[in-house]
Write an enzyme that holds these catalytic residues in place. Structure first.
Site, mmCIF file in Angstrom:
data_model
loop_
_atom_site.group_PDB
_atom_site.id
_atom_site.type_symbol
_atom_site.label_atom_id
_atom_site.label_comp_id
_atom_site.label_asym_id
_atom_site.label_seq_id
_atom_site.Cartn_x
_atom_site.Cartn_y
_atom_site.Cartn_z
ATOM 1 N N TRP A 29 0.826 -1.208 0.000
ATOM 2 C CA TRP A 29 0.000 0.000 0.000
ATOM 3 C C TRP A 29 0.859 1.257 0.000
ATOM 4 O O TRP A 29 1.889 1.321 0.666
ATOM 5 C CB TRP A 29 -0.881 -0.026 1.248
ATOM 6 C CG TRP A 29 -1.581 1.257 1.600
ATOM 7 C CD1 TRP A 29 -1.053 2.350 2.226
ATOM 8 C CD2 TRP A 29 -2.958 1.575 1.374
ATOM 9 N NE1 TRP A 29 -2.002 3.332 2.392
ATOM 10 C CE2 TRP A 29 -3.178 2.877 1.892
ATOM 11 C CE3 TRP A 29 -4.035 0.878 0.796
ATOM 12 C CZ2 TRP A 29 -4.439 3.503 1.836
ATOM 13 C CZ3 TRP A 29 -5.276 1.502 0.749
ATOM 14 C CH2 TRP A 29 -5.472 2.796 1.264
ATOM 15 N N ASP A 32 -0.041 9.033 1.253
ATOM 16 C CA ASP A 32 0.496 10.397 1.187
ATOM 17 C C ASP A 32 1.982 10.503 0.861
ATOM 18 O O ASP A 32 2.808 9.793 1.455
ATOM 19 C CB ASP A 32 0.301 11.095 2.532
ATOM 20 C CG ASP A 32 -1.129 11.146 2.997
ATOM 21 O OD1 ASP A 32 -2.006 10.628 2.291
ATOM 22 O OD2 ASP A 32 -1.371 11.698 4.080
ATOM 23 N N GLN A 48 3.625 7.257 2.803
ATOM 24 C CA GLN A 48 2.914 6.362 3.699
ATOM 25 C C GLN A 48 2.812 4.995 3.036
ATOM 26 O O GLN A 48 2.396 4.879 1.887
ATOM 27 C CB GLN A 48 1.527 6.922 4.003
ATOM 28 C CG GLN A 48 1.534 8.166 4.859
ATOM 29 C CD GLN A 48 1.858 7.864 6.303
ATOM 30 O OE1 GLN A 48 0.985 7.502 7.088
ATOM 31 N NE2 GLN A 48 3.115 8.017 6.672
ATOM 32 N N SER A 97 1.962 10.859 8.489
ATOM 33 C CA SER A 97 2.611 11.772 7.545
ATOM 34 C C SER A 97 3.438 12.865 8.211
ATOM 35 O O SER A 97 3.207 13.244 9.361
ATOM 36 C CB SER A 97 1.565 12.404 6.639
ATOM 37 O OG SER A 97 1.029 11.457 5.756
ATOM 38 N N ARG A 155 -2.063 16.496 13.176
ATOM 39 C CA ARG A 155 -1.141 15.647 12.429
ATOM 40 C C ARG A 155 -0.580 16.330 11.178
ATOM 41 O O ARG A 155 -1.019 17.386 10.781
ATOM 42 C CB ARG A 155 -1.823 14.343 12.033
ATOM 43 C CG ARG A 155 -3.111 14.468 11.233
ATOM 44 C CD ARG A 155 -3.700 13.087 10.962
ATOM 45 N NE ARG A 155 -5.000 13.133 10.316
ATOM 46 C CZ ARG A 155 -6.159 13.127 10.968
ATOM 47 N NH1 ARG A 155 -6.183 13.097 12.284
ATOM 48 N NH2 ARG A 155 -7.312 13.149 10.298
ATOM 49 N N ASP A 156 0.410 15.645 10.599
ATOM 50 C CA ASP A 156 1.014 15.991 9.305
ATOM 51 C C ASP A 156 1.858 17.266 9.366
ATOM 52 O O ASP A 156 1.595 18.247 8.650
ATOM 53 C CB ASP A 156 -0.056 16.132 8.215
ATOM 54 C CG ASP A 156 -1.059 14.991 8.206
ATOM 55 O OD1 ASP A 156 -0.677 13.883 8.617
ATOM 56 O OD2 ASP A 156 -2.211 15.216 7.805
ATOM 57 N N GLU A 209 -5.958 18.316 6.696
ATOM 58 C CA GLU A 209 -4.861 17.364 6.639
ATOM 59 C C GLU A 209 -3.742 17.910 5.744
ATOM 60 O O GLU A 209 -3.985 18.667 4.810
ATOM 61 C CB GLU A 209 -5.352 16.010 6.098
ATOM 62 C CG GLU A 209 -6.280 15.290 7.053
ATOM 63 C CD GLU A 209 -6.428 13.820 6.729
ATOM 64 O OE1 GLU A 209 -6.116 12.992 7.603
ATOM 65 O OE2 GLU A 209 -6.869 13.506 5.608
#
Length: 487
Positions: A29, A32, A48, A97, A155-156, A209
């Protein structure tokens, strides 16, 4: 989930949808883009990654590098969940991320540790490398939680340096509004919360995000903020262009629009290369889609690298990096072809599943004609993806209702003609993707498509009247599937 990770990859069982010149995972898989950076003369792209199956398992960071943005080499996995702040037991967890910077020759990754059984769930973490391949994580997180526990996501992180100070924006949501929080640091380990750099006006999603704030355009304070807003479908990404005041830590925007108008474009991230270009990659899939490649043991890809510039009106222009011309092989062209209603123009020698197409049309706003091209056409004409423009409406469309497996749908976006009355379409076609750049990057539309391998035809058309196709250039693009490096 257990903190004992699976250690056997799932083999790829069918290559029918494997892309020929886009970066994709060797197995498993991908989502990002992370840690994009030009470091010691090479481009590094992290992402990711779950290497043990085509689903979103505990997130790792995949890693590839390139000398030219075209030919990619897969490297060993950069980050694996292993610390209390990014790994857990019987819960969702992982190295989520983030971004990468060059700290005096040390390649430094700043990312979100996500463990749903922890409190707080999300913290910001750090890992460093002196060789650009092997990374050592910090003993603890560097930002140990959001400024307010009552929030929707934290996040990120995206980090950049101005003068002697590091700046960081991180995605956040509260009270139904997405926000980009701003932090500063002198050493990447100790961070000071400076406040909200920008937030939704109530129409831009309830969590932002993958925020990315970067300088672009004329003037030291001219900046662009891109982000992926949650819960305002069908919008997947937005940008704001304006001014960022480093004294107040506030971003004031003058222009807003979508980054891309396709179905399969999310979580874009940018970086600056040695020549000062601002380059962007996006994830060329989207949450909740069918993703037919999962049936074959893999999932996900990056878009092509796009160079960003600002137009005079503050709108963001995105165009394929010049390095991609190195993929061009055999060439077919035509000029001054009158496309007649109900008479498709089929250029000889132009069939294929890996093509770059440039078509320039004379657009007559007084005409009711709708013109464009169909790609990946089956011999019986039942399978195709259509790109069209109707001058009287000023609307550009991409229709994948007949594209094959996976989901259909029609993208629509307004597009003004050039000052001399032309519409220029530049299309990059790959085994399971189509990327459209219109009028020199004024609009972009990105979609995954899953036609039969035998559907290779290309047709140009005009409906409701005649249209002049002024120039047509088609290049067959050479395959460049990345090779994996050993551990």
């Amino acid at each position: 989930m257990s903190n004992t990770l699976q250690n056997e990859t799932v083999p790829i069982t069918n290559s029918r949808y494997r892309l020929q010149y886009h970066l994709m995972p060797p197995v498993g898989w991908m989502n990002d883009p992370n840690g994009l950076i030009y470091y010691k003369g090479e481009y590094h792209a992290f992402y990711q990654h779950y290497p043990y199956g085509p689903w979103q398992g505990p997130m790792h960071w995949g890693h590839a590098k390139s000398k030219d943005l075209v030919h990619w080499e897969h490297l060993p996995i950069a980050l694996t969940p292993s610390m209390p702040y990014d790994s857990g037991e019987n819960t969702v967890y992982g190295c989520w991320s983030g971004s990468g910077v060059d700290d005096g020759g040390v390649l430094t990754l700043i990312y979100t540790g996500h463990v749903e059984s922890n409190n707080p769930v999300e913290v910001q973490c750090i890992a460093r490398s002196t060789d650009g391949i092997h990374f050592e994580k910090g003993p603890v997180s560097v930002i140990d939680g959001p400024p307010d526990a009552e929030c929707f996501g934290f996040r990120d992180p995206k980090v950049w340096k101005r003068g002697d100070k590091w700046h960081l924006v991180v995605g956040y949501g509260k009270d139904g509004k997405g926000k980009a929080l701003h932090y500063t640091s002198t050493d990447l380990d100790e961070w000071t919360y400076e406040g909200i750099a920008a937030e939704s006006d109530g129409t831009m999603g309830d969590m932002w995000e993958c925020p990315d704030l970067f300088p672009l355009g004329e003037g030291a304070d001219s900046h662009v903020l891109i982000f992926s807003p949650m819960n305002i479908a069908p919008v997947k990404t937005l940008y704001l262009s304006g001014q960022f005041d480093y004294d107040t830590g506030k971003f004031s925007n003058q222009h807003k629009d979508r980054v891309d108008y396709g179905f399969d474009f999310y979580a874009p991230q940018t970086f600056e290369d040695a020549s000062g270009r601002r380059i962007m990659f996006g994830w060329m899939n989207i949450w909740g889609a069918e993703m037919p490649e999962k049936e074959d043991g893999w999932m996900g890809a990056f878009t092509l690298p796009r160079v960003l510039t600002l137009a005079e009106d503050g709108s963001l222009l995105a165009n394929p990096a010049e390095e991609l011309k190195a993929l061009r092989g055999s060439h077919v062209d035509a000029a001054n072809v009158l496309l007649k209603e109900s008479e498709d123009f089929i250029p000889g020698g132009a069939a294929g599943n890996a093509l770059e197409i440039e078509a320039v049309f004379a657009a007559d706003s007084s005409s009711d004609a709708e013109f464009g091209l169909r790609v990946r056409c089956s011999e019986d004409g039942l399978q195709y993806t259509e790109i069209s423009y109707k001058a009287s409406e000023g609307v550009l469309r991409m229709n994948r209702d007949h594209a094959g497996a996976g989901e259909g749908g029609v993208n629509e976006v307004t597009l003004a003609q050039t000052e001399d009355g032309r519409i220029k379409l530049r299309v990059f076609l790959d085994s399971s993707s189509v990327e459209l750049f219109a009028n020199d990057g004024r609009r972009t539309i990105t979609n995954r498509i899953y036609p039969l391998e035998s559907s290779l035809g290309l047709k140009l058309f005009s409906r409701g009247g005649d249209t002049l196709l002024e120039t047509l250039n088609i290049w067959r693009l050479e395959s460049d599937q990345a090779e994996a490096a050993g551990e």
